[in-house]
Design a protein around this motif. Structure first.
Motif, PDB file in Angstrom:
ATOM      1  N   MET A 105       4.517  -8.668   4.236  1.00 38.69           N
ATOM      2  CA  MET A 105       3.736  -7.892   3.276  1.00 38.69           C
ATOM      3  C   MET A 105       4.609  -7.397   2.123  1.00 38.69           C
ATOM      4  O   MET A 105       5.829  -7.291   2.244  1.00 38.69           O
ATOM      5  N   GLU A 106       3.952  -7.068   1.014  1.00 41.00           N
ATOM      6  CA  GLU A 106       4.667  -6.611  -0.176  1.00 41.00           C
ATOM      7  C   GLU A 106       5.087  -5.148  -0.067  1.00 41.00           C
ATOM      8  O   GLU A 106       6.200  -4.775  -0.411  1.00 41.00           O
ATOM      9  N   THR A 107       4.163  -4.303   0.407  1.00 44.62           N
ATOM     10  CA  THR A 107       4.418  -2.867   0.455  1.00 44.62           C
ATOM     11  C   THR A 107       3.409  -2.236   1.413  1.00 44.62           C
ATOM     12  O   THR A 107       2.768  -2.939   2.193  1.00 44.62           O
ATOM     13  N   ASP A 108       3.283  -0.921   1.369  1.00 43.32           N
ATOM     14  CA  ASP A 108       2.257  -0.245   2.164  1.00 43.32           C
ATOM     15  C   ASP A 108       1.581   0.820   1.306  1.00 43.32           C
ATOM     16  O   ASP A 108       2.020   1.125   0.194  1.00 43.32           O
ATOM     17  N   LEU A 109       0.504   1.378   1.827  1.00 49.57           N
ATOM     18  CA  LEU A 109      -0.293   2.324   1.056  1.00 49.57           C
ATOM     19  C   LEU A 109       0.475   3.609   0.764  1.00 49.57           C
ATOM     20  O   LEU A 109       0.246   4.257  -0.263  1.00 49.57           O
ATOM     21  N   GLU A 110       1.396   3.973   1.635  1.00 50.41           N
ATOM     22  CA  GLU A 110       2.206   5.170   1.396  1.00 50.41           C
ATOM     23  C   GLU A 110       3.035   5.016   0.124  1.00 50.41           C
ATOM     24  O   GLU A 110       3.106   5.931  -0.703  1.00 50.41           O
ATOM     25  N   ASN A 111       3.656   3.851  -0.048  1.00 52.12           N
ATOM     26  CA  ASN A 111       4.447   3.611  -1.257  1.00 52.12           C
ATOM     27  C   ASN A 111       3.564   3.545  -2.499  1.00 52.12           C
ATOM     28  O   ASN A 111       3.957   4.021  -3.573  1.00 52.12           O
ATOM     29  N   VAL A 112       2.383   2.961  -2.357  1.00 49.08           N
ATOM     30  CA  VAL A 112       1.448   2.885  -3.484  1.00 49.08           C
ATOM     31  C   VAL A 112       1.061   4.287  -3.946  1.00 49.08           C
ATOM     32  O   VAL A 112       1.014   4.580  -5.145  1.00 49.08           O
ATOM     33  N   ILE A 113       0.792   5.174  -2.983  1.00 48.42           N
ATOM     34  CA  ILE A 113       0.384   6.544  -3.311  1.00 48.42           C
ATOM     35  C   ILE A 113       1.525   7.321  -3.957  1.00 48.42           C
ATOM     36  O   ILE A 113       1.333   8.044  -4.941  1.00 48.42           O
ATOM     37  N   LYS A 114       2.730   7.159  -3.435  1.00 42.47           N
ATOM     38  CA  LYS A 114       3.873   7.935  -3.928  1.00 42.47           C
ATOM     39  C   LYS A 114       4.407   7.435  -5.267  1.00 42.47           C
ATOM     40  O   LYS A 114       4.904   8.224  -6.076  1.00 42.47           O
ATOM     41  N   ASP A 115       4.314   6.127  -5.506  1.00 43.30           N
ATOM     42  CA  ASP A 115       4.897   5.542  -6.716  1.00 43.30           C
ATOM     43  C   ASP A 115       3.922   5.664  -7.888  1.00 43.30           C
ATOM     44  O   ASP A 115       3.230   4.716  -8.258  1.00 43.30           O
ATOM     45  N   THR A 116       3.872   6.833  -8.483  1.00 35.89           N
ATOM     46  CA  THR A 116       2.925   7.090  -9.571  1.00 35.89           C
ATOM     47  C   THR A 116       3.324   6.387 -10.869  1.00 35.89           C
ATOM     48  O   THR A 116       2.495   6.236 -11.768  1.00 35.89           O
ATOM     49  N   LYS A 117       4.581   5.949 -10.978  1.00 33.04           N
ATOM     50  CA  LYS A 117       5.031   5.277 -12.197  1.00 33.04           C
ATOM     51  C   LYS A 117       4.550   3.829 -12.255  1.00 33.04           C
ATOM     52  O   LYS A 117       4.163   3.334 -13.314  1.00 33.04           O
ATOM     53  N   ASN A 118       4.588   3.147 -11.111  1.00 33.48           N
ATOM     54  CA  ASN A 118       4.271   1.715 -11.093  1.00 33.48           C
ATOM     55  C   ASN A 118       2.867   1.388 -10.592  1.00 33.48           C
ATOM     56  O   ASN A 118       2.397   0.271 -10.777  1.00 33.48           O
ATOM     57  N   PHE A 119       2.213   2.350  -9.939  1.00 32.36           N
ATOM     58  CA  PHE A 119       0.876   2.097  -9.404  1.00 32.36           C
ATOM     59  C   PHE A 119      -0.115   3.112  -9.970  1.00 32.36           C
ATOM     60  O   PHE A 119       0.002   4.310  -9.718  1.00 32.36           O
ATOM     61  N   VAL A 120      -1.075   2.625 -10.731  1.00 31.13           N
ATOM     62  CA  VAL A 120      -2.163   3.460 -11.239  1.00 31.13           C
ATOM     63  C   VAL A 120      -3.384   3.203 -10.361  1.00 31.13           C
ATOM     64  O   VAL A 120      -3.856   2.072 -10.256  1.00 31.13           O
ATOM     65  N   LEU A 121      -3.865   4.245  -9.709  1.00 27.79           N
ATOM     66  CA  LEU A 121      -5.003   4.097  -8.804  1.00 27.79           C
ATOM     67  C   LEU A 121      -6.301   4.458  -9.528  1.00 27.79           C
ATOM     68  O   LEU A 121      -6.587   5.628  -9.767  1.00 27.79           O
ATOM     69  N   GLN A 122      -7.084   3.443  -9.877  1.00 25.87           N
ATOM     70  CA  GLN A 122      -8.399   3.658 -10.454  1.00 25.87           C
ATOM     71  C   GLN A 122      -9.416   3.853  -9.328  1.00 25.87           C
ATOM     72  O   GLN A 122      -9.124   3.602  -8.156  1.00 25.87           O
ATOM     73  N   ARG A 123     -10.614   4.294  -9.687  1.00 27.95           N
ATOM     74  CA  ARG A 123     -11.650   4.494  -8.666  1.00 27.95           C
ATOM     75  C   ARG A 123     -11.938   3.203  -7.915  1.00 27.95           C
ATOM     76  O   ARG A 123     -12.161   3.210  -6.709  1.00 27.95           O
ATOM     77  N   GLY A 124     -11.924   2.097  -8.648  1.00 30.64           N
ATOM     78  CA  GLY A 124     -12.182   0.809  -8.010  1.00 30.64           C
ATOM     79  C   GLY A 124     -11.119   0.454  -6.985  1.00 30.64           C
ATOM     80  O   GLY A 124     -11.427  -0.135  -5.941  1.00 30.64           O
ATOM     81  N   ASP A 125      -9.862   0.821  -7.261  1.00 27.81           N
ATOM     82  CA  ASP A 125      -8.775   0.564  -6.314  1.00 27.81           C
ATOM     83  C   ASP A 125      -8.978   1.374  -5.037  1.00 27.81           C
ATOM     84  O   ASP A 125      -8.819   0.857  -3.922  1.00 27.81           O
ATOM     85  N   VAL A 126      -9.325   2.651  -5.212  1.00 23.77           N
ATOM     86  CA  VAL A 126      -9.544   3.522  -4.054  1.00 23.77           C
ATOM     87  C   VAL A 126     -10.701   2.995  -3.210  1.00 23.77           C
ATOM     88  O   VAL A 126     -10.614   2.921  -1.983  1.00 23.77           O
ATOM     89  N   LYS A 127     -11.793   2.599  -3.871  1.00 20.13           N
ATOM     90  CA  LYS A 127     -12.945   2.052  -3.144  1.00 20.13           C
ATOM     91  C   LYS A 127     -12.561   0.797  -2.368  1.00 20.13           C
ATOM     92  O   LYS A 127     -12.969   0.602  -1.223  1.00 20.13           O
ATOM     93  N   SER A 128     -11.772  -0.062  -3.003  1.00 19.85           N
ATOM     94  CA  SER A 128     -11.370  -1.312  -2.361  1.00 19.85           C
ATOM     95  C   SER A 128     -10.501  -1.054  -1.134  1.00 19.85           C
ATOM     96  O   SER A 128     -10.730  -1.632  -0.061  1.00 19.85           O
TER      97      SER A 128
END
Length: 241
Positions: A105-128
């Motif tokens: 795998m590339e990463t995990d959801l914890e890193n996605v949540i913490k990395d605010t510089k490289n990951f922008v979470l739109q509503r569609g991302d959260v729903k998905s």
């Protein structure tokens, strides 16, 4: 040290280490060990060889063998088959250790949540992400299996953006009124109220509580019930009073 070659795989690098084992990135040298249908999901590394993750399960001791958590994880993963649940591609023994081969795998959801510089979470991302997590949990519950450790760090993200629930070391069958449960299961930030108050009987609601905590964390990008300060071992039950 040289790169170890074992049972048709070559270790490339160490990815991480937890209480139950060590995870390595590896190349597949013998394609016959991986089902044809599973090969399509694997990524190619340098030289065009397919890459996988290998989890080396630590033995408790030579006499005791595998831990209960390791046996439980292997058994549960062999029972589950869903696009949003990690799949064991191969199992082999090497130097008295049991090795589980899984998709890298590339990463995990914890890193996605913490990395605010490289990951922008739109509503569609959260729903998905929530849809994939809920479908994975439903698959488990339909087979009377509680995960008991749902959290962002156990939601792996593949290169195509798909999410895969992992770490079934605390998973347990449920549904029997006589079966006693351990209230201490589940990482404390995501532990349901009945578990915080030492209930020894519970059901699917404890996983759904944790799913709700993950949802809140995706929306706010911080834990919903972190307890006092940022110590994950502190008791968040004060937030429930």
């Amino acid at each position: 040290p040289g790169l170890a070659i074992m049972e048709g795989y070559k270790k490339i690098s160490k990815l991480g280490e937890g209480a139950s084992g060590v995870v390595f990135k590896a190349e597949v040298l013998d394609l016959s060990r991986i089902e044809v249908t599973s090969r399509k999901r694997l990524r190619q590394g340098e030289g065009g060889k397919l890459t996988v993750a290998i989890k080396k399960i630590k033995l408790k001791s030579n006499k005791e063998g595998l831990s209960q958590e390791a046996v439980r994880e292997i058994k549960v993963l062999q029972e589950l088959a869903h696009p949003n649940v990690v799949k064991i591609l191969d199992i082999f023994k090497h130097h008295a250790n049991i090795n589980l081969v899984m998709e890298l795998m590339e990463t995990d959801l914890e890193n996605v949540i913490k990395d605010t510089k490289n990951f922008v979470l739109q509503r569609g991302d959260v729903k998905s992400y929530m849809k994939m997590l809920l479908e994975a949990i439903k698959h488990c519950h339909d087979r009377w299996i509680l995960h008991r450790d749902v959290k962002p760090g156990n939601c792996l993200i593949a290169h195509d953006g798909s999410m895969h629930l992992t770490d079934f070391g605390l998973a347990k069958a449920y549904g029997s009124p006589e079966r006693k449960m351990t209230p201490g299961a589940c990482t404390i930030w995501y532990r349901a109220p009945e578990m915080l108050f030492n209930a020894d009987s519970y059901g699917s609601a404890i996983d759904m509580w944790a799913v709700g905590c993950v949802f809140g964390e995706l929306m706010t990008r911080r834990p919903v019930f972190p307890g006092e300060g940022s110590n994950p071992t502190s008791n968040p039950s004060q937030a429930l009073t």
